[in-house]
Design an enzyme around this catalytic site. Structure first.
Site, PDB file in Angstrom:
ATOM      1  CG  ASN A 202      16.382  19.408 -24.670  1.00  0.00           C
ATOM      2  OD1 ASN A 202      17.181  18.479 -24.684  1.00  0.00           O
ATOM      3  ND2 ASN A 202      16.106  20.094 -25.753  1.00  0.00           N
TER       4      ASN A 202
ATOM      5  CD  GLU B 136      20.003  16.359 -32.400  1.00  0.00           C
ATOM      6  OE1 GLU B 136      18.902  16.889 -32.607  1.00  0.00           O
ATOM      7  OE2 GLU B 136      20.140  15.311 -31.759  1.00  0.00           O
TER       8      GLU B 136
ATOM      9  CB  CYS C 206      18.220  20.220 -30.786  1.00  0.00           C
ATOM     10  SG  CYS C 206      17.638  18.530 -30.890  1.00  0.00           S
TER      11      CYS C 206
END
Length: 194
Positions: free
Chosen positions: A25, A123, A157
């Site tokens: 992304n 993450e 995220c």
């Protein structure tokens, strides 16, 4: 200094080979957030960009060569999670692994690295929260709450997927948030009107 006359200290040196796997992304930004600290700390880095968005990271690797990076300092490995990602997370020659992406893949990476006790930084698919206090500038709070959840189609995220709003301003905030969200134009991102 210690009471016994000894001097105690900690030294943080390079770990060695850092395997970095970045998401699709924000391909170049997320890759750079992994590559720069690894190399600045004296490590070599093997970066595997997401198979859907490898171009910008591949170009970065070429630029590193043109800039005179020593051979082997920055390595770009393109490919799918299996076998490319698996090779970067389960090989005992790897000293550190860093991954940003979805939680299921993170579990697979953690398990592969655990076999060799390789430290891992993950993450994973977490989301952020916005906290709006009673004294907040409502225009500013609404603007950033809308941006934090809908920017990049919400595919971030740390998207602000939760709102904690003080009860005294809740109704006003919600009305403004809803109005701002409804003004967004949804459609093809290549269409200038979107």
């Amino acid at each position: 200094p210690m009471d016994s006359g000894h001097h105690t200290y900690t030294v943080f040196g390079p770990a060695g080979v850092v395997s970095a796997i970045s998401p699709w992304n924000f391909p170049l930004m997320m890759a750079s957030w992994k590559i720069a600290p690894a190399i600045a700390w004296g490590n070599t880095c093997i970066i595997k960009p997401a198979e859907d968005t490898p171009a910008s990271v591949t170009m970065l690797g070429r630029l590193a060569i043109e800039a005179g990076f020593p051979p082997g300092v920055l390595n770009v490995l393109n490919g799918y999670g299996i076998p490319a990602g698996a090779a970067l997370t389960g090989d005992p020659r790897v000293d550190r692994v860093t991954f940003t992406g979805e939680s299921g893949t993170g579990k697979v990476i953690m398990a592969a690295a655990a076999a060799n006790l390789i430290p891992v930084s993950l993450e994973l698919g977490g989301k952020g929260a916005n906290i709006v206090f009673e004294d907040a500038d409502l225009d500013n709070a609404v603007y950033w709450a809308v941006e934090s959840i809908f920017r990049n189609a919400g595919q971030v995220c740390l998207a602000g997927s939760r709102l904690f709003v003080h009860a005294d301003i809740y109704d006003v905030f919600l009305d403004r948030f809803k109005a701002a969200a409804e003004k967004l134009v949804i459609g093809d991102p290549f269409d200038p009107a979107t």
